[in-house]
Design a protein around this motif. Structure first.
Motif, PDB file in Angstrom:
ATOM      1  N   ASP A  10       0.840  -1.194   0.000  1.00  0.00           N
ATOM      2  CA  ASP A  10       0.000   0.000   0.000  1.00  0.00           C
ATOM      3  C   ASP A  10       0.880   1.251   0.000  1.00  0.00           C
ATOM      4  N   TYR A  11       2.152   1.068  -0.339  1.00  0.00           N
ATOM      5  CA  TYR A  11       3.169   2.134  -0.373  1.00  0.00           C
ATOM      6  C   TYR A  11       3.036   3.128   0.780  1.00  0.00           C
ATOM      7  N   CYS A  12       3.043   2.568   2.028  1.00  0.00           N
ATOM      8  CA  CYS A  12       2.910   3.427   3.211  1.00  0.00           C
ATOM      9  C   CYS A  12       4.244   3.973   3.680  1.00  0.00           C
ATOM     10  N   GLY A  13       5.337   3.271   3.351  1.00  0.00           N
ATOM     11  CA  GLY A  13       6.660   3.791   3.686  1.00  0.00           C
ATOM     12  C   GLY A  13       7.214   3.346   5.024  1.00  0.00           C
ATOM     13  N   ALA A  14       6.468   2.518   5.774  1.00  0.00           N
ATOM     14  CA  ALA A  14       6.973   2.071   7.076  1.00  0.00           C
ATOM     15  C   ALA A  14       8.311   1.348   6.919  1.00  0.00           C
ATOM     16  N   LEU A  26      10.419   5.369  -1.585  1.00  0.00           N
ATOM     17  CA  LEU A  26       8.990   5.482  -1.845  1.00  0.00           C
ATOM     18  C   LEU A  26       8.754   6.608  -2.829  1.00  0.00           C
ATOM     19  N   CYS A  48       6.414  -4.158   7.910  1.00  0.00           N
ATOM     20  CA  CYS A  48       5.314  -4.065   6.933  1.00  0.00           C
ATOM     21  C   CYS A  48       3.987  -4.451   7.579  1.00  0.00           C
ATOM     22  N   PRO A  49       2.970  -3.579   7.488  1.00  0.00           N
ATOM     23  CA  PRO A  49       1.676  -3.883   8.116  1.00  0.00           C
ATOM     24  C   PRO A  49       0.865  -4.934   7.366  1.00  0.00           C
ATOM     25  N   VAL A  50       1.257  -5.238   6.114  1.00  0.00           N
ATOM     26  CA  VAL A  50       0.379  -6.074   5.284  1.00  0.00           C
ATOM     27  C   VAL A  50       1.064  -7.300   4.668  1.00  0.00           C
ATOM     28  N   ARG A  51       2.288  -7.618   5.060  1.00  0.00           N
ATOM     29  CA  ARG A  51       3.036  -8.766   4.536  1.00  0.00           C
ATOM     30  C   ARG A  51       3.257  -8.652   3.027  1.00  0.00           C
TER      31      ARG A  51
END
Lengths: 69, 394
Positions: A10-14, A26, A48-51
């Protein structure tokens, strides 16, 4: 090296903030990993929050962008 | 875009836009750069903010305020809850509109704002940052300045290119997932919920920030150390929470991200550069809230920038005044806050359940009552809470 699942990312950058080598970048809506500088530490995969990231044991020095479709 | 400015601000979130606004107000020539094509989007935030602190910068406007919050519900793992009056009135924002308004405020005072303008490197001379390289619509160019303010978020690279260590350690990261949810029926729209306990969010907490009775940000943050042990992500955990409490909800937006949480002061300036907001790990260590902290930092950085430009000295010795001002305004509370959080994380779910059992049917509870009850069985908390009280909290 790190594989990015672009369907999941989700290209959040974490991950970018956690990368000790600063090889993740990013863009507007794209995540890039420069695997030539990646040391296979895998830290980003835990941030990563979403694997969406996977550490795969392959020789270093791959292409600048690894995409699994 | 010109080829030189007094100040270049990288990142047009609340921190960057506030820095640009106050720097322009002080008479500086300012460029504000945003890498995304649209300021405010995509949202990476639970959108909650304290009204009083926000008022120091801008008067709340119905155009970007979705809901006022007066009460909090702390929900224990056994689903019993304690309802408390919020220590301060809160607001749930529409960040897309709010962020754009802040950038407009800067531009009305003279800031040159550009989006789809990505910074790809910093220019350094004699160990001092003197500009940035910007890629805008396929063209890369150097733009010079006296001071760079890095407000480039959790994915910050500007400070690192300048030689500062802003890497986020996993122990200092909250990994979050959130849905904007519709089709729910909340009994009170002015009440936010906090899910407390490892059963909900290991190493963090879950939240419901209502935007109305039928629309809310529902999310949680967990420690990535949980992910290292159990291969379970924040999103996995959020799905469990949704199934348990809101099985019929519709998801109209998905938001994920990481929040850097620091407990001790870190250098946030160097020669020609100041770092603000998530890039400087300035989110509140207890709540993870970062909007007003970034705005406080932006304003302080702008004040110091104006002085440095006037004195024609942008060396670390002058810019370090920003570190001191940030510490005084907000940063000094971080150490006790982080210590409280670390102690709370050591409590087991049985403790949260017993706390809820004791308090849930008592009327007119405040946060102080919750702490008082907790201190009785966990006296070590008293030290850190005492420090916050001495700073004027509560």
């Amino acid at each position: 090296m790190i594989l990015i699942d672009l369907d999941t990312c989700d290209y959040c950058g974490a991950c970018v903030g956690t990368c000790p080598e600063n090889v993740m970048h990013l863009l507007d809506a794209t995540l890039l990993v420069d695997n030539t500088g990646c040391t296979d530490c895998g830290i980003c995969t835990y941030g990563c929050p979403v694997r969406a990231l996977e550490l795969v044991k392959e020789p270093r020095g791959g292409a600048a962008r690894e995409v699994r479709v | 875009m010109k080829s030189a400015y007094d100040v270049i601000v990288v990142g047009a979130g609340p921190g960057g836009s506030t820095a640009a606004r106050y720097a322009s107000e002080a008479g500086l020539d300012v460029l504000l750069l945003e890498k995304r094509q649209e300021i405010g989007a995509p949202v990476r935030c639970a959108e909650g903010v304290g009204t009083e602190t926000l008022r120091r910068f801008i008067e709340p406007d119905p155009k970007w305020v979705a809901q006022a919050i007066n009460r909090c519900r702390l929900i224990a793992p056994n689903e019993k809850y304690v309802e408390i009056f919020a220590p301060e009135e809160g607001l749930v924002l529409e960040r897309k509109i709010f962020d754009r308004r802040l950038a407009e405020l800067a531009s009305e005072l003279g800031t040159d704002v550009r989006c789809k303008a990505r910074v790809t490197g910093v220019i350094k001379q004699n160990d001092t940052v003197t500009g940035v390289t910007v890629k805008h619509l396929g063209r890369e160019r150097d733009i010079h300045c006296k001071i760079v303010i890095a407000a480039d978020g959790v994915e910050s690279q500007v400070a690192r290119w300048a030689g500062m260590n802003t890497v986020v350690k996993l122990v200092d990261l909250d990994v979050c997932a959130q849905f904007l949810v519709s089709g729910i029926k909340l009994d009170e729209a002015d009440t936010c919920w906090f899910f407390v306990g490892h059963e909900y969010a290991p190493g963090g907490y879950g939240w419901v920030f209502p935007k109305s009775n039928n629309l809310a940000n529902i999310g949680l943050g967990i420690s990535p150390l949980h992910t290292t042990k159990h291969k379970e992500t924040a999103l996995d955990r959020l799905h469990l929470l949704m199934e348990r409490f809101f099985p019929d909800a519709s998801i109209v937006a998905m938001v994920v991200g990481g929040i850097p949480i620091d407990g001790k002061p870190r250098p946030i300036s160097t020669n020609g550069l100041m770092v603000i907001g998530d890039a400087a790990h300035q989110a509140d260590p207890m709540t993870g809230g970062g909007i007003t902290n970034a705005m406080i930092a932006g304003k302080e950085a702008a004040i110091v920038a104006a002085r440095a430009v006037r004195a024609n000295d942008v060396s670390l010795g002058v810019l370090q005044e920003y570190d001191r001002r940030w510490h005084r305004e907000a940063g000094r509370a971080f150490k006790p806050l982080r210590s409280i959080v670390e102690q709370i994380m050591e409590f087991d779910d049985a403790f949260f359940n017993s706390l809820a059992d004791e308090l849930h049917d008592r009327p007119r509870i405040t946060l102080v009552d919750v702490f008082k009850t907790a201190i009785r069985t966990r006296p070590r908390l008293l030290w850190d809470i005492g420090q916050l009280v001495a700073m004027g909290w509560f």
